[in-house]
Design a protein around this motif. Structure first.
Motif, PDB file in Angstrom:
ATOM      1  N   LEU A   1      -2.678  -2.637  10.110  1.00  0.00           N
ATOM      2  CA  LEU A   1      -1.972  -2.134   8.942  1.00  0.00           C
ATOM      3  C   LEU A   1      -1.524  -0.689   9.119  1.00  0.00           C
ATOM      4  CD1 LEU A   1      -4.263  -3.545   6.084  1.00  0.00           C
ATOM      5  CD2 LEU A   1      -2.022  -4.405   6.796  1.00  0.00           C
ATOM      6  N   PHE A   2      -2.382   0.103   9.763  1.00  0.00           N
ATOM      7  CA  PHE A   2      -2.102   1.539   9.933  1.00  0.00           C
ATOM      8  C   PHE A   2      -2.384   1.945  11.374  1.00  0.00           C
ATOM      9  CE2 PHE A   2      -3.070   1.015   5.426  1.00  0.00           C
ATOM     10  CZ  PHE A   2      -1.984   1.656   4.840  1.00  0.00           C
ATOM     11  N   PRO A   3      -1.514   1.532  12.310  1.00  0.00           N
ATOM     12  CA  PRO A   3      -1.766   1.809  13.726  1.00  0.00           C
ATOM     13  C   PRO A   3      -1.759   3.288  14.081  1.00  0.00           C
ATOM     14  CG  PRO A   3       0.441   0.912  13.403  1.00  0.00           C
ATOM     15  CD  PRO A   3      -0.280   0.755  12.105  1.00  0.00           C
ATOM     16  N   ASN A   4      -1.117   4.097  13.266  1.00  0.00           N
ATOM     17  CA  ASN A   4      -0.999   5.525  13.577  1.00  0.00           C
ATOM     18  C   ASN A   4      -1.768   6.419  12.618  1.00  0.00           C
ATOM     19  OD1 ASN A   4       0.893   4.993  15.730  1.00  0.00           O
ATOM     20  ND2 ASN A   4       2.427   4.605  14.142  1.00  0.00           N
TER      21      ASN A   4
ATOM     22  N   PHE B   1      -5.462   7.405   4.043  1.00  0.00           N
ATOM     23  CA  PHE B   1      -4.688   8.231   3.123  1.00  0.00           C
ATOM     24  C   PHE B   1      -3.224   8.229   3.546  1.00  0.00           C
ATOM     25  CE2 PHE B   1      -8.985   9.693   2.644  1.00  0.00           C
ATOM     26  CZ  PHE B   1      -9.092  10.103   1.327  1.00  0.00           C
ATOM     27  N   VAL B   2      -2.347   8.061   2.572  1.00  0.00           N
ATOM     28  CA  VAL B   2      -0.908   8.149   2.791  1.00  0.00           C
ATOM     29  C   VAL B   2      -0.372   9.245   1.882  1.00  0.00           C
ATOM     30  CG1 VAL B   2       1.308   6.963   2.583  1.00  0.00           C
ATOM     31  CG2 VAL B   2      -0.696   5.725   3.438  1.00  0.00           C
ATOM     32  N   LYS B   3       0.143  10.315   2.474  1.00  0.00           N
ATOM     33  CA  LYS B   3       0.625  11.480   1.720  1.00  0.00           C
ATOM     34  C   LYS B   3      -0.452  11.972   0.745  1.00  0.00           C
ATOM     35  CE  LYS B   3       5.489  10.203   2.146  1.00  0.00           C
ATOM     36  NZ  LYS B   3       6.756   9.834   1.437  1.00  0.00           N
ATOM     37  N   ASN B   4      -1.649  12.088   1.258  1.00  0.00           N
ATOM     38  CA  ASN B   4      -2.819  12.581   0.508  1.00  0.00           C
ATOM     39  C   ASN B   4      -3.304  11.633  -0.583  1.00  0.00           C
ATOM     40  OD1 ASN B   4      -2.997  15.070   1.941  1.00  0.00           O
ATOM     41  ND2 ASN B   4      -1.297  15.860   0.726  1.00  0.00           N
TER      42      ASN B   4
ATOM     43  N   LEU C   1       0.818  -1.217   0.000  1.00  0.00           N
ATOM     44  CA  LEU C   1       0.000   0.000   0.000  1.00  0.00           C
ATOM     45  C   LEU C   1       0.849   1.263   0.000  1.00  0.00           C
ATOM     46  CD1 LEU C   1      -2.734  -1.199   2.513  1.00  0.00           C
ATOM     47  CD2 LEU C   1      -2.999  -0.897   0.044  1.00  0.00           C
ATOM     48  N   ASN C   2       1.990   1.209   0.645  1.00  0.00           N
ATOM     49  CA  ASN C   2       2.862   2.384   0.693  1.00  0.00           C
ATOM     50  C   ASN C   2       3.672   2.582  -0.588  1.00  0.00           C
ATOM     51  OD1 ASN C   2       2.288   3.511   3.289  1.00  0.00           O
ATOM     52  ND2 ASN C   2       3.386   1.802   4.229  1.00  0.00           N
ATOM     53  N   SER C   3       3.651   1.593  -1.473  1.00  0.00           N
ATOM     54  CA  SER C   3       4.450   1.705  -2.695  1.00  0.00           C
ATOM     55  C   SER C   3       3.591   1.703  -3.957  1.00  0.00           C
ATOM     56  CB  SER C   3       5.478   0.570  -2.767  1.00  0.00           C
ATOM     57  OG  SER C   3       4.852  -0.704  -2.746  1.00  0.00           O
ATOM     58  N   GLY C   4       2.320   2.100  -3.807  1.00  0.00           N
ATOM     59  CA  GLY C   4       1.482   2.298  -4.983  1.00  0.00           C
ATOM     60  C   GLY C   4       0.269   1.407  -5.101  1.00  0.00           C
ATOM     61  N   GLY C   5       0.108   0.439  -4.214  1.00  0.00           N
ATOM     62  CA  GLY C   5      -1.027  -0.468  -4.288  1.00  0.00           C
ATOM     63  C   GLY C   5      -2.304   0.121  -3.719  1.00  0.00           C
ATOM     64  N   PHE C   6      -3.417  -0.564  -3.968  1.00  0.00           N
ATOM     65  CA  PHE C   6      -4.731  -0.094  -3.514  1.00  0.00           C
ATOM     66  C   PHE C   6      -5.547  -1.294  -3.051  1.00  0.00           C
ATOM     67  CE2 PHE C   6      -9.127   1.197  -3.824  1.00  0.00           C
ATOM     68  CZ  PHE C   6      -9.134   2.555  -3.528  1.00  0.00           C
ATOM     69  N   LEU C   7      -6.113  -1.193  -1.859  1.00  0.00           N
ATOM     70  CA  LEU C   7      -6.954  -2.255  -1.302  1.00  0.00           C
ATOM     71  C   LEU C   7      -8.373  -1.743  -1.115  1.00  0.00           C
ATOM     72  CD1 LEU C   7      -7.327  -5.070  -0.006  1.00  0.00           C
ATOM     73  CD2 LEU C   7      -6.582  -4.053   2.180  1.00  0.00           C
ATOM     74  N   HIS C   8      -9.331  -2.433  -1.755  1.00  0.00           N
ATOM     75  CA  HIS C   8     -10.748  -2.138  -1.560  1.00  0.00           C
ATOM     76  C   HIS C   8     -11.349  -3.231  -0.702  1.00  0.00           C
ATOM     77  CE1 HIS C   8     -15.113  -2.261  -3.163  1.00  0.00           C
ATOM     78  NE2 HIS C   8     -15.031  -1.443  -2.122  1.00  0.00           N
ATOM     79  N   ILE C   9     -11.871  -2.852   0.442  1.00  0.00           N
ATOM     80  CA  ILE C   9     -12.551  -3.777   1.356  1.00  0.00           C
ATOM     81  C   ILE C   9     -14.040  -3.493   1.280  1.00  0.00           C
ATOM     82  CG2 ILE C   9     -12.791  -4.536   3.743  1.00  0.00           C
ATOM     83  CD1 ILE C   9      -9.918  -3.446   4.207  1.00  0.00           C
ATOM     84  N   ASP C  10     -14.814  -4.506   0.913  1.00  0.00           N
ATOM     85  CA  ASP C  10     -16.260  -4.341   0.760  1.00  0.00           C
ATOM     86  C   ASP C  10     -16.973  -5.256   1.736  1.00  0.00           C
ATOM     87  OD1 ASP C  10     -18.568  -3.223  -0.540  1.00  0.00           O
ATOM     88  OD2 ASP C  10     -18.801  -5.105  -1.653  1.00  0.00           O
TER      89      ASP C  10
END
Length: 212
Positions: free
Chosen positions: A120-123, A163-166, A95-104
């Motif tokens: 995945l994103f504790p902070n 969001f990571v870096k917008n 996710l931090n290197s360009g990937g995208f996860l959609h959770i439905d």
């Protein structure tokens, strides 16, 4: 250096093919729910928004290096989801290197998936995405944000994001059930108008990934 390698792998492999994937997770939940949904979404996007996605989606595990070959990964189901430490690290790198996860949420997923998102994103807070966001604007307009496809508990549909870096890297659709709307018509007996609404919202997600 490691992060640069991950970015290079993700970008270089996706130059040659556009393929999306379903996430096969552990924990006992039915990751395989809605078997016709992604193929139908792919077909809709290829016809209507000029994508060139492979017609059959791949299946990928969260700890696999092949995760980095897919610009879009979809997670759905009704039950428990568990990411172990190595899967968490792999998903974070993806996710931090360009990937995208959609959770439905296919109903019943919410109580389990929120704790895994926190791993995945504790902070980083999971925040509701406003209707003005680009993902609701093109190529189809959803002025009220995420559409309602299935009733579930009768609550309003909500789109949450990380969001990571917008950049939106994780989309969690709740009280909506887009995947059911993508399924073959006879599966849920949804009217055409509802299925089209779900597919158009799905196309917006795909469009956002390839254009942002």
């Amino acid at each position: 250096m490691k992060k640069i390698c991950f970015i290079f792998l993700f970008l270089s492999l996706n130059i040659f093919a556009q393929e999306i994937a379903l996430l096969k997770y552990n924990g006992g939940g039915d990751w395989y729910a809605n078997p016709t949904s992604l193929p139908n979404l792919i077909q809709f996007c290829n016809i209507n928004i000029n994508t060139t996605l492979k017609l059959k989606p791949a299946t990928v595990e969260p700890g696999s290096l092949s995760l980095f070959t897919y610009p879009f990964v979809h997670l759905t189901g009704h039950g428990n989801v568990v990411f172990n430490d190595s899967e968490v690290k792999n998903l974070q790198n993806y996710l931090n290197s360009g990937g995208f996860l959609h959770i439905d949420d296919n109903y019943g997923l919410d109580q389990y998936i929120r704790k895994e998102i926190k791993k995945l994103f504790p902070n980083t807070a999971l925040v509701e995405i406003p209707a003005a966001h680009a993902i609701f604007q093109q190529p189809y307009s959803f002025p009220n944000g995420l559409p309602k496809i299935h009733e579930h508990d009768g609550k309003r549909p909500q789109a949450f994001g990380i969001f990571v870096k917008n950049r939106l890297v994780l989309l969690y659709t709740y009280e909506c059930d887009l995947g059911d709307g993508w399924e073959n018509a006879e599966v849920n007996n949804d009217p055409l108008s509802v299925r089209e609404k779900a597919l158009k919202m799905g196309a917006n997600i795909i469009h956002y990934i390839f254009n942002n």
